[in-house]
Design a protein around this motif. Sequence first.
Motif, mmCIF file in Angstrom:
data_model
loop_
_atom_site.group_PDB
_atom_site.id
_atom_site.type_symbol
_atom_site.label_atom_id
_atom_site.label_comp_id
_atom_site.label_asym_id
_atom_site.label_seq_id
_atom_site.Cartn_x
_atom_site.Cartn_y
_atom_site.Cartn_z
ATOM 1 N N HIS A 117 14.489 4.928 -12.252
ATOM 2 C CA HIS A 117 14.353 3.766 -13.130
ATOM 3 C C HIS A 117 14.738 4.126 -14.563
ATOM 4 O O HIS A 117 14.257 3.494 -15.515
ATOM 5 C CB HIS A 117 12.926 3.220 -13.073
ATOM 6 N N ASP A 118 15.610 5.119 -14.700
ATOM 7 C CA ASP A 118 16.146 5.414 -16.024
ATOM 8 C C ASP A 118 16.881 4.189 -16.541
ATOM 9 O O ASP A 118 17.460 3.424 -15.754
ATOM 10 C CB ASP A 118 17.110 6.607 -15.962
ATOM 11 N N VAL A 119 16.905 4.029 -17.857
ATOM 12 C CA VAL A 119 17.527 2.849 -18.450
ATOM 13 C C VAL A 119 18.981 2.717 -18.033
ATOM 14 O O VAL A 119 19.448 1.630 -17.658
ATOM 15 C CB VAL A 119 17.409 2.904 -19.994
ATOM 16 N N PHE A 120 19.721 3.833 -18.070
ATOM 17 C CA PHE A 120 21.142 3.766 -17.729
ATOM 18 C C PHE A 120 21.352 3.457 -16.246
ATOM 19 O O PHE A 120 22.326 2.806 -15.868
ATOM 20 C CB PHE A 120 21.861 5.051 -18.136
ATOM 21 N N VAL A 121 20.419 3.899 -15.408
ATOM 22 C CA VAL A 121 20.517 3.604 -13.976
ATOM 23 C C VAL A 121 20.242 2.122 -13.727
ATOM 24 O O VAL A 121 20.973 1.454 -12.974
ATOM 25 C CB VAL A 121 19.549 4.488 -13.165
ATOM 26 N N ASP A 122 19.197 1.606 -14.353
ATOM 27 C CA ASP A 122 18.887 0.179 -14.188
ATOM 28 C C ASP A 122 20.038 -0.696 -14.684
ATOM 29 O O ASP A 122 20.346 -1.736 -14.083
ATOM 30 C CB ASP A 122 17.594 -0.166 -14.947
ATOM 31 N N HIS A 123 20.690 -0.265 -15.756
ATOM 32 C CA HIS A 123 21.833 -1.029 -16.275
ATOM 33 C C HIS A 123 22.967 -1.055 -15.252
ATOM 34 O O HIS A 123 23.572 -2.109 -15.015
ATOM 35 C CB HIS A 123 22.325 -0.413 -17.577
ATOM 36 N N TYR A 124 23.223 0.104 -14.629
ATOM 37 C CA TYR A 124 24.303 0.156 -13.632
ATOM 38 C C TYR A 124 23.960 -0.716 -12.429
ATOM 39 O O TYR A 124 24.810 -1.447 -11.906
ATOM 40 C CB TYR A 124 24.552 1.595 -13.187
ATOM 41 N N LYS A 125 22.702 -0.667 -12.017
ATOM 42 C CA LYS A 125 22.286 -1.477 -10.865
ATOM 43 C C LYS A 125 22.449 -2.971 -11.147
ATOM 44 O O LYS A 125 22.826 -3.740 -10.254
ATOM 45 C CB LYS A 125 20.821 -1.168 -10.517
ATOM 46 N N ARG A 126 22.161 -3.381 -12.366
ATOM 47 C CA ARG A 126 22.289 -4.796 -12.726
ATOM 48 C C ARG A 126 23.743 -5.228 -12.894
ATOM 49 O O ARG A 126 24.086 -6.389 -12.636
ATOM 50 C CB ARG A 126 21.535 -5.082 -14.042
ATOM 51 N N SER A 127 24.590 -4.289 -13.330
ATOM 52 C CA SER A 127 25.944 -4.671 -13.748
ATOM 53 C C SER A 127 27.025 -4.410 -12.704
ATOM 54 O O SER A 127 28.082 -5.048 -12.744
ATOM 55 C CB SER A 127 26.310 -3.921 -15.040
ATOM 56 N N TYR A 128 26.808 -3.477 -11.794
ATOM 57 C CA TYR A 128 27.873 -3.090 -10.865
ATOM 58 C C TYR A 128 27.334 -2.979 -9.443
ATOM 59 O O TYR A 128 26.192 -2.607 -9.230
ATOM 60 C CB TYR A 128 28.475 -1.742 -11.271
ATOM 61 N N ASN A 129 28.190 -3.291 -8.502
ATOM 62 C CA ASN A 129 27.845 -3.061 -7.089
ATOM 63 C C ASN A 129 29.013 -2.447 -6.328
ATOM 64 O O ASN A 129 28.924 -2.244 -5.122
ATOM 65 C CB ASN A 129 27.391 -4.362 -6.416
ATOM 66 N N ASP A 130 30.101 -2.174 -7.021
ATOM 67 C CA ASP A 130 31.263 -1.549 -6.384
ATOM 68 C C ASP A 130 31.940 -0.601 -7.375
ATOM 69 O O ASP A 130 32.477 -1.055 -8.390
ATOM 70 C CB ASP A 130 32.256 -2.621 -5.930
ATOM 71 N N PRO A 131 31.870 0.707 -7.111
ATOM 72 C CA PRO A 131 31.181 1.353 -5.988
ATOM 73 C C PRO A 131 29.658 1.333 -6.168
ATOM 74 O O PRO A 131 29.178 1.193 -7.295
ATOM 75 C CB PRO A 131 31.727 2.785 -6.011
ATOM 76 N N PRO A 132 28.941 1.482 -5.080
ATOM 77 C CA PRO A 132 27.478 1.362 -5.149
ATOM 78 C C PRO A 132 26.789 2.493 -5.914
ATOM 79 O O PRO A 132 25.685 2.301 -6.433
ATOM 80 C CB PRO A 132 27.052 1.352 -3.680
ATOM 81 N N LEU A 133 27.418 3.666 -5.959
ATOM 82 C CA LEU A 133 26.850 4.778 -6.714
ATOM 83 C C LEU A 133 27.583 4.917 -8.041
ATOM 84 O O LEU A 133 28.781 4.642 -8.130
ATOM 85 C CB LEU A 133 26.941 6.076 -5.907
ATOM 86 N N PRO A 134 26.903 5.360 -9.095
ATOM 87 C CA PRO A 134 27.488 5.414 -10.438
ATOM 88 C C PRO A 134 28.478 6.562 -10.610
ATOM 89 O O PRO A 134 28.592 7.432 -9.745
ATOM 90 C CB PRO A 134 26.269 5.599 -11.334
ATOM 91 N N PRO A 135 29.187 6.588 -11.747
ATOM 92 C CA PRO A 135 30.136 7.669 -12.011
ATOM 93 C C PRO A 135 29.452 9.024 -12.123
ATOM 94 O O PRO A 135 28.239 9.117 -12.320
ATOM 95 C CB PRO A 135 30.792 7.256 -13.330
#
Length: 280
Positions: A117-135
């Motif tokens: 639930h890090d801020v940057f992780v929550d931002h990625y979850k809200r903003s992107y779904n492709d690809p499902p895992l972050p850079p």
Amino acid sequence: MEIADVDRAKHALGHISYYRLRAYWLYFEADPESGLHTFKPGTTLEAVLTLYEFDRHLRLILMDALERIEVAARGSWAYQLAMVYGPHGYLDAALYPRADRFQENVDQLQSEYDRSHDVFVDHYKRSYNDPPLPPVWMAAEFMSFGLLSKFFSALGGRADRKAIARKIGFDDRVFQGLMHHLATVRNICAHHSRLWNRRFTVTFPMAQNPPALAATIDPQADRKLYNTLSMLLHSMAVVAPESDWPKRLAALIEENPSGDFEAMGFPPDWRERPLWAAIL
């Protein structure tokens, strides 16, 4: 055991616990294997508590170095894979010879990502779904150090592995084993477990280079703390050259209240070995 201060004994047992302290007074038993629990003559509770405090400070100072080295390892891994393969290239199965291990690592990464639930992780979850895992530079920040070690070990490209390990000060084969070892040491420190005379089950290859490191480590101490500390001295000179950590470590080691350096794996001539001689 001689107890000169009953009140201090009650306080120690109440706030540290009998069982935790027993790991330290075991060292003072005449024959620990006998099961008789008879202490060596002259053993005092004060000596046990002093050894306990020494080990506590040792764990704290190691956590300082482990944090710096871990951060450097995360950055080096992310930089190399991002620059060569792009933001999500680390998820390319072609980079990893063992498809089964790669999938296990990805599954674990997904699990750690879902729990984060890090801020940057929550931002990625809200903003992107492709690809499902972050850079990769984000993944390097939330994945456990143990998982980072697995991703590094699974890489098939020797050039990538060498480039990553070089920034931490090691050959890639040595660094692979060292990452696994340091992950276990960090867990020992994080769980406040006895460290000073521990016999490690997870070891690492003996470094052959640079010469100062090779002349400092001791093959006879492959499961003892001495070699771990020597490896940290070398790596800290690479990742944090201006830090006073080496001198703080050396000063603490010299204070070893047991006077038993052999129990930590230190050879008789450790003060004359290159990395230690340079800071003593």
